[in-house]
Design an enzyme around this catalytic site. Structure first.
Site, mmCIF file in Angstrom:
data_model
loop_
_atom_site.group_PDB
_atom_site.id
_atom_site.type_symbol
_atom_site.label_atom_id
_atom_site.label_comp_id
_atom_site.label_asym_id
_atom_site.label_seq_id
_atom_site.Cartn_x
_atom_site.Cartn_y
_atom_site.Cartn_z
ATOM 1 N N ASP A 307 0.848 -1.183 0.000
ATOM 2 C CA ASP A 307 0.000 0.000 0.000
ATOM 3 C C ASP A 307 0.887 1.238 0.000
ATOM 4 O O ASP A 307 2.043 1.187 0.435
ATOM 5 C CB ASP A 307 -0.892 -0.024 1.250
ATOM 6 C CG ASP A 307 -1.780 1.203 1.346
ATOM 7 O OD1 ASP A 307 -2.468 1.511 0.361
ATOM 8 O OD2 ASP A 307 -1.768 1.851 2.408
ATOM 9 N N ASP A 505 -1.646 -0.708 6.230
ATOM 10 C CA ASP A 505 -1.824 -0.234 7.598
ATOM 11 C C ASP A 505 -3.233 0.226 7.919
ATOM 12 O O ASP A 505 -3.567 0.450 9.075
ATOM 13 C CB ASP A 505 -0.851 0.915 7.897
ATOM 14 C CG ASP A 505 -1.258 2.206 7.201
ATOM 15 O OD1 ASP A 505 -1.849 2.121 6.096
ATOM 16 O OD2 ASP A 505 -0.983 3.291 7.740
ATOM 17 N N ASP A 509 -7.228 -1.902 4.210
ATOM 18 C CA ASP A 509 -6.237 -2.884 3.771
ATOM 19 C C ASP A 509 -6.495 -4.266 4.356
ATOM 20 O O ASP A 509 -5.911 -5.248 3.886
ATOM 21 C CB ASP A 509 -4.823 -2.440 4.186
ATOM 22 C CG ASP A 509 -4.388 -1.163 3.494
ATOM 23 O OD1 ASP A 509 -4.749 -0.996 2.313
ATOM 24 O OD2 ASP A 509 -3.701 -0.344 4.119
#
Length: 762
Positions: A307, A505, A509
């Protein structure tokens, strides 16, 4: 404790019996010695039979069955010394395995053994000791020196000096100011301070780490479970070879010798020790791995899906520029915006307030403050209605040129825009950007060295923003504007191709982390949902810990396979020799004991630190890196003064321009150049030693030379302008000099932070 005591007694009885029998034989009492050895064999037979029965109840038939047959066979053929040796071998093997497991899991066990059990809660102004489970959000707690912070909270008053090594693995204490967060599990290394509890103990950071540690100890790796499956073919092979040796030779002692050297299986001892050692090693790096299975999969990973926000970037937007409307000062725009935003909890508001305080702006107290989620905040500042947030409408074709220019700039740079209006008129715009982590590029290079073949950036952010970050970091593919559902689909596509790691995080996600072969959560600031969905949690807010964990995972698996393979090869060779009649049962038992001890000791090598892909930095260089890293933090904000001066040069009077240039020159000569010269004199030689020679710092030294040249050029311009101010014919070259200096300094700072400062522990 009872189990450990039982193993100690088992080892003591068998060892003493073996030695006593040997003494009796040396004294000429051979019959009594044989009787004692037979008794030792019978003593060993009891627990060995119990292990087999326990395995059968669990639906397994392990190699402990070979030990039972070997002991019974030794009694049957009257090889009492071999039987006693097998008994000692079983006892020492179990003791070694228990020691290896406890030694390897010591760091994980320490995590939950030091969990706080009580807290000092204020009641009527007095701090009283209470059970930690009684603490509720909003309670005010006293944290004395040396005590562990019991719950997550916010520092109420007095700065705190915290030892965060239990969570991050870093030994250097960190200073936290009033209003900053403190996580449970850290230790107060300074004077006592007060803490407002923000979560209960069960919901706090350390409770999550404890749950992860317990899960890590409960799980087992595929290479460990492989040992159980190994018995399914090794046991029949051993019985077949023992039977064949007896049948072909007519000597049952050969069958017993084969059984002896097949007891116990080194794979069963080596694999658990190596994997447990790896789990312990990752815990020391501030990484909690949820069991051996996750550790082994991490060591096999070939694709990294990561990410962007909060993972590759800092997750904390910073003000990069303040652009004022014509006739308005940029300092006033920032001051007005910060005055309103100091009443907001939004992450962008915090960045604007921090920027204003960095510029030492005095913030007036706003009134009639109204925060509208998703739009912004407004209030009355110094008698004027001030709004901070998104633009109120789509840009019109007839909007001022400076507004259109800033919108275009933000789109190209991937910056966030916060517009400031005063009494309905646009006063300026603040541009913010979420900076790429200083350690991101180095970490990705380390991961590629460790075996990652493909890096994919997955984000819900705009394509132009994602592409700019992806280009800087050199990722193989960028997937932007992805919804949580799209992220899951992308992760599943990659896992179908190769073993894949997903790093994230945020709450959004969590589904993607669960879909990956290995989910990794940035647990220091990540959401509880992402932490629960992940297989690996980085307790420190550092991406390079993932590279450390992958180094450990690959090394642990390599050592486990190496130990097991070597041990099994030696055992099989010994079985063949025993079947041929060249290895008596007693000698075979001694040989097998040596093999078992060797493979366990080799497996424990996974506990020792190894360099892996990390660049090793000595303590002196580490101290220099921290010093110059801190100096960078103080020098970065004033760099914008250089560009701002260049922007305003043409529109100011000659004497005003001269004053601005003097201010820039003073900063450069009194603060910046001494910093750069100190780096050249002290830091670069140290980095040359760390990186293998002076060639490693040549490009940085060349940047220093260019900075010196441009500063001298600026000084010559100042000398020419001393009589009457800046001349018109100087403007073009001055602007080129200032813009060039600003660009070189920004690039140079970024390069140093990525190449050098990212090597520092903090």
């Amino acid at each position: 404790m009872t189990r450990r005591l039982g193993m100690v007694v088992f080892l003591a009885v068998t060892a003493c019996g073996l030695l006593a029998g040997a003494v009796l034989h040396l004294a000429g009492a051979g019959a009594a010695g044989d009787l004692l050895w037979a008794a030792v064999t019978c003593v060993a037979l009891v627990p060995a039979a119990g292990w087999v029965v326990a395995a059968l109840r669990g639906g397994r038939l392990g190699v402990d069955a070979i030990a039972v047959l070997a002991l019974a066979g030794a009694l049957a053929v009257r090889e009492y010394l071999a039987g006693a040796l097998i008994g000692v071998m079983l006892a020492t093997g179990r003791a070694l395995e228990d020691y290896a497991s406890r030694r390897a899991r010591r760091d994980l066990t320490a995590l939950y053994e030091r969990a706080p059990q009580s807290a000092r809660r204020y009641r009527d102004g007095v701090a009283a000791l209470v059970e930690v489970d009684q603490v509720r959000p909003g309670d005010l707690l006293l944290i004395p020196h040396g005590e562990t912070v019991p719950v997550d909270g916010v520092i109420a008053k007095d700065a705190a000096l915290l030892d965060e090594s239990a969570l991050t693995g870093e030994s250097v204490p960190v200073r936290r100011a009033t209003g900053e967060s403190a996580r449970s599990g850290v230790v107060n290394a300074g004077p006592a301070f007060d803490l407002w509890a923000s979560r209960s103990a069960a919901e706090s950071t350390y409770a999550g780490v404890v749950r992860l540690a317990r899960q890590a100890q409960a799980d087992s790796a595929p290479v460990v479970r492989l040992a159980d499956r190994f018995a399914a073919w090794f046991l029949p092979l051993t019985l077949l070879l023992a039977g064949a040796a007896w049948l072909l030779s007519g000597q049952p002692v050969r069958a017993v010798a084969v059984l002896v050297v097949a007891t116990p299986c080194p794979l069963l001892l080596a694999a658990p020790a190596a994997i447990a050692s790896g789990l312990s090693r990752t815990a020391r790096h501030g990484v909690v791995v949820k069991g051996g299975a996750a550790l082994e999969r991490l060591g096999q990973a070939r694709t990294l899906i990561v990410d962007k926000t909060g993972t590759l970037t800092a997750g904390r937007p910073q003000v990069v520029d303040v652009v004022a409307a014509p006739g308005v000062r940029a300092d006033d725009v920032l001051r007005w915006a910060a005055a309103v935003d100091q009443m907001s909890s939004h992450v962008l508001a915090a960045a604007i307030v921090e920027a204003a305080r960095t510029h030492r702006a005095e913030l007036p107290r706003p009134t009639e403050v109204l925060e509208r989620p998703g739009i912004g905040t407004e209030g009355v500042v110094e008698g004027r209605r001030t709004a901070v947030g998104k633009a109120t409408a789509s840009p019109a074709a007839d909007s001022p040129g400076w507004e259109r220019a800033q919108r275009a700039r933000a789109a190209l740079d991937g910056a966030i825009t916060v517009w400031v209006t005063v009494d309905g008129e646009t006063a300026g715009v603040i541009l913010l950007r979420d900076a790429v982590r200083a350690d991101a590029a180095r970490t990705l290079r380390r991961l590629r060295t460790a075996g990652i073949e493909r890096v994919i950036m997955l984000t819900g952010d705009r394509a132009e923003v994602a592409e700019s970050v992806g280009t800087v970091l050199g990722v193989d593919r960028v997937l932007a504007e992805q919804s949580p559902e799209a992220k899951v689909r992308a992760v599943r596509q990659e896992t179908a191709r190769a073993v894949s790691v997903m790093v994230g995080d945020g709450v959004n996600d969590a589904p993607a982390l669960a879909a990956a072969d290995i989910g990794v959560a940035m647990g220091a600031r990540g959401s509880a949902a992402s932490t629960q969905a992940a297989d690996v949690v980085l307790t420190a807010d550092r991406l390079d810990r993932l590279a450390d964990a992958m180094d450990v995972a690959r090394r642990s698996r390599r050592i486990a396979v190496q130990s097991a393979s070597a041990g099994m090869a030696l055992s099989l060779l010994a079985m063949a020799v025993a079947a041929a009649g060249a290895l008596p049962p007693a000698s075979g038992a001694l040989l097998q004991e040596v093999i078992d001890v060797a493979v366990i000791l080799n497996a424990l090598r996974a506990l020792r630190p190894a360099r892996g892909t990390r660049t090793v930095v000595d303590a002196g260089t580490e101290s220099l890196l921290r010093r110059f890293k801190m100096e960078h933090s103080s020098l970065r904000p004033p760099l914008e003064l250089i560009r701002e001066t260049a922007d305003e040069l043409a529109g100011t009077s000659p004497m005003e321009a001269l004053g601005r240039l003097r201010e820039v020159h003073t900063f450069l000569t009194e603060r910046l150049l001494p910093h750069e010269r100190a780096e050249e004199r002290r830091l670069y030689p140290a980095m040359g030693r760390v990186l293998g020679g002076p060639e490693a710092t040549m490009t940085m030294s060349r940047a220093h030379a260019e900075i010196e040249r441009l500063v001298r050029r600026l000084g010559r311009h100042l000398a020419l302008a001393e009589d009457g101010g800046v001349r018109p014919e100087q403007l073009d070259d001055l602007c080129a000099c200032l813009y060039g200096l600003h660009a070189v300094l920004l690039l140079h700072f970024d390069q140093e932070e990525e190449a050098y400062f990212s090597l520092a522990s903090l």
